[in-house]
Design an enzyme around this catalytic site. Sequence first.
Site, PDB file in Angstrom:
ATOM      1  NE  ARG A  38     -14.073  -0.535   2.924  1.00 38.58           N
ATOM      2  CZ  ARG A  38     -12.864  -0.274   2.459  1.00 38.58           C
ATOM      3  NH1 ARG A  38     -12.524   0.956   2.153  1.00 38.58           N
ATOM      4  NH2 ARG A  38     -11.987  -1.244   2.289  1.00 38.58           N
ATOM      5  CE  LYS A 199       6.178  -9.533  -9.679  1.00 37.38           C
ATOM      6  NZ  LYS A 199       6.918  -8.294  -9.492  1.00 37.38           N
ATOM      7  N   GLY A 356      -8.417  -8.095  -1.955  1.00 38.69           N
ATOM      8  CA  GLY A 356      -9.012  -7.258  -2.994  1.00 38.69           C
ATOM      9  C   GLY A 356      -9.365  -7.980  -4.278  1.00 38.69           C
ATOM     10  N   GLY A 379      -5.201  -5.776   3.467  1.00 36.13           N
ATOM     11  CA  GLY A 379      -3.987  -5.982   4.259  1.00 36.13           C
ATOM     12  C   GLY A 379      -4.226  -6.776   5.532  1.00 36.13           C
TER      13      GLY A 379
END
Length: 398
Positions: A38, A199, A356, A379
Amino acid sequence: MADFKRIEDAGDLTGKVALVRVDFNVPMADGKVTDDTRLVAAVETVNALRQAGAKVALLAHFGRPKGEVKPEMSLAPIAPAFAQVLGHPVSFCDESVGEKAKAAIEGLEATGVILLENTRFHKGEEKNDADLAKAMSELGDVFVSDAFSAAHRAHVSTVGLADYLPAYAGKSMERELDALNAALGKPERPVVAVVGGAKVSSKIDLLKNLVAKVDYLVIGGGMANTFLAAQGVDVGKSLCEHDLKDTALKIDENAKAAGCEIVLPVDLVVAKDFAANAANRTIGLDEVEADEMILDAGPATVTRLETIMDGAKTLIWNGPLGAFELTPFDAATVGAAQAAGARAKAGKLIAVAGGGDTVAAMNHAGVAEDLSFVSTAGGAFLEWMEGKALPGVEALKK
Ligand code: AMP
């Protein structure tokens, strides 16, 4: 998404101060940065702004201090780490707003670089408080947003500053938005989306958005079990959300109406234990025993995906096709990733992957460099795949 402003649009910045939101939420151990990805990602933006004549004041968050000053979440140790990566001194100020920060920035030499303290030490940051935004904006002349990973949050340092300063995308943000736009904004068709993972429940919005936008939706991993079960396949003791049968059938129906083909595994790798190197067998859809778990898609499924990729121009991928952390149940993920990587490298496919686990899976398959773009934003990448407007991106369109 070509309608956001870029650093070049800011023109000459001689004598100006650029407030730059970066993602310096890096992994640390014993006060040392353990992965500087980063930090490296911010270098191009900082250099571009310095070249344009600006002083650079970096804004970032670290951890979740929730509006309190927590010394263990100070950005102080990041300044020397970034200086090393940048190859230029980086000073530090233990404030991100007010007179002290202002004086520290004024004290910089021309085109100097300073890192300001964790923005989340202020309660107003995560509330996008207008007073804090106004006060912080007084530190600079332009706002440069370079943290796509935080763009799904409407905070002062991602959104609020754009109410008071002209706002531009930094180089990392620009690359990310251009890649995402190429994959799902105005993609070259046919478009294939590959969605895997554990899921369905965590990716319902994403599936709903994709069926309306892509030509093929490949569903893999534990999620595929839920779709197979909804179609009457006996999945044994596999990970499966039986209560989402109706949701799966509805997504199927929406896909048909939108002309999107849902692609499920055509063969399966099953085992009795969820463990690396567990005894396993490769079988057809109707052969799962009551005490077996589906842990991966089989080779015929990978072949089918290769054929689909051969006919496609664009691919977007989130989530593994099986329990890829456990060999040999990584085979379908690795096989399909290598197929995508080879086609992208040969210029035949625009292939974008993100999230991720997906980054880990692409690295594991050795194709991260071959794909057109790999997004490390978790996210924000998922919300963008869900078709949601990201406040930190919208702020750059003003
Ligand atoms: P997600 O965070 O939703 O992307 O899910 C990723 C996780 O799903 C990984 O840890 C995989 O091991 C797991 N996974 C994928 N396929 C299966 C499967 N068939 N059975 C159990 N876990 C799976």
